[in-house]
Design a protein around this motif. Structure first.
Motif, short mmCIF file in Angstrom:
data_model
loop_
_atom_site.label_atom_id
_atom_site.label_comp_id
_atom_site.label_asym_id
_atom_site.label_seq_id
_atom_site.Cartn_x
_atom_site.Cartn_y
_atom_site.Cartn_z
N GLN A 83 -1.48 3.64 5.41
CA GLN A 83 -2.88 3.65 5.83
C GLN A 83 -2.93 3.56 7.34
O GLN A 83 -1.91 3.28 7.97
N PRO A 84 -4.09 3.81 7.94
CA PRO A 84 -4.16 3.66 9.40
C PRO A 84 -3.69 2.26 9.80
O PRO A 84 -4.05 1.26 9.17
N GLY A 85 -2.83 2.20 10.79
CA GLY A 85 -2.29 0.92 11.25
C GLY A 85 -0.95 0.58 10.62
O GLY A 85 -0.26 -0.33 11.09
N SER A 86 -0.55 1.29 9.54
CA SER A 86 0.76 1.06 8.94
C SER A 86 1.85 1.57 9.88
O SER A 86 1.62 2.50 10.65
N ASP A 87 3.02 0.99 9.77
CA ASP A 87 4.16 1.50 10.54
C ASP A 87 4.52 2.91 10.06
O ASP A 87 4.31 3.24 8.89
N PRO A 88 5.08 3.72 10.93
CA PRO A 88 5.58 5.03 10.51
C PRO A 88 6.61 4.86 9.39
O PRO A 88 7.38 3.89 9.38
N PHE A 89 6.62 5.79 8.45
CA PHE A 89 7.48 5.70 7.27
C PHE A 89 8.44 6.89 7.24
O PHE A 89 8.00 8.04 7.24
N ALA A 90 9.74 6.60 7.22
CA ALA A 90 10.77 7.64 7.19
C ALA A 90 11.28 7.81 5.77
O ALA A 90 11.49 6.83 5.04
#
Length: 175
Positions: A83-90
């Motif tokens: 969601q907005p504000g979540s860390d980038p997800f690899a």
């Protein structure tokens, strides 16, 4: 801070084949390479409905939700809520992935690299050391900052820089 600026207002979104959203390419190497030939690609996408992600064998992805609602990514072995504000997800583009939108459409930032290259997307507040053997470093504005409008991207030269709050640092490198 110098470097080429890729303005969000100049992006052209193109619809997905499945009708679930649309994508605007920001940068691609080599330039104008198709999905089978790029080495790395940075884009934004408007995700309008739940559905499967395209599978990209040999490609790793980093996804960041910029605005709008939340989504759950379902991958083999688990799921991740973004969601907005979540860390980038690899995650690996080799894996089948299904996204379920929670309520409203969203805009995300998608960084894809073909192995053996790697990508790192880091919020400025967490950024510490440059990636080794960096091929491309960019700043993506989450809000207006340092001559950038919201969602503009600035390519950074090899000179040292100071990360600005309200940005993401995108690095493409050879591990």
């Amino acid at each position: 801070m110098s470097g080429i600026i890729r303005r969000a207002c100049d992006r052209q979104f193109r619809p997905w084949k499945n009708g679930g959203g649309e994508t605007a390419e920001i940068l691609c190497h080599p330039e104008n390479a198709g999905f089978d030939a790029f080495q790395w690609r940075i884009s934004t996408a408007r995700v309008a409905s739940s559905g499967p992600f395209s599978v990209f064998p040999g490609v790793d992805r980093v996804l960041t939700v910029l605005e709008g609602g939340a989504m759950t990514l379902h991958l083999p072995g688990g799921q991740m809520v973004l969601q907005p504000g979540s860390d980038p997800f690899a995650f690996s583009g080799d894996l089948p992935c299904h996204a379920d939108l929670h309520d409203t459409a969203l805009l995300d930032l998608n960084v894809m690299v073909r192995r053996p290259l790697a990508a790192r997307v880091t919020p400025a507040a967490s950024y510490q050391d440059p990636a080794p053997t960096c091929l491309m470093r960019c700043v993506f504005a989450l809000e207006p900052v340092a001559g950038l409008a919201r969602h503009d991207l600035r390519e950074l030269p090899d000179a040292p820089f100071v990360p600005q709050p309200g940005t993401l640092i995108i690095e493409i490198f050879s591990p």
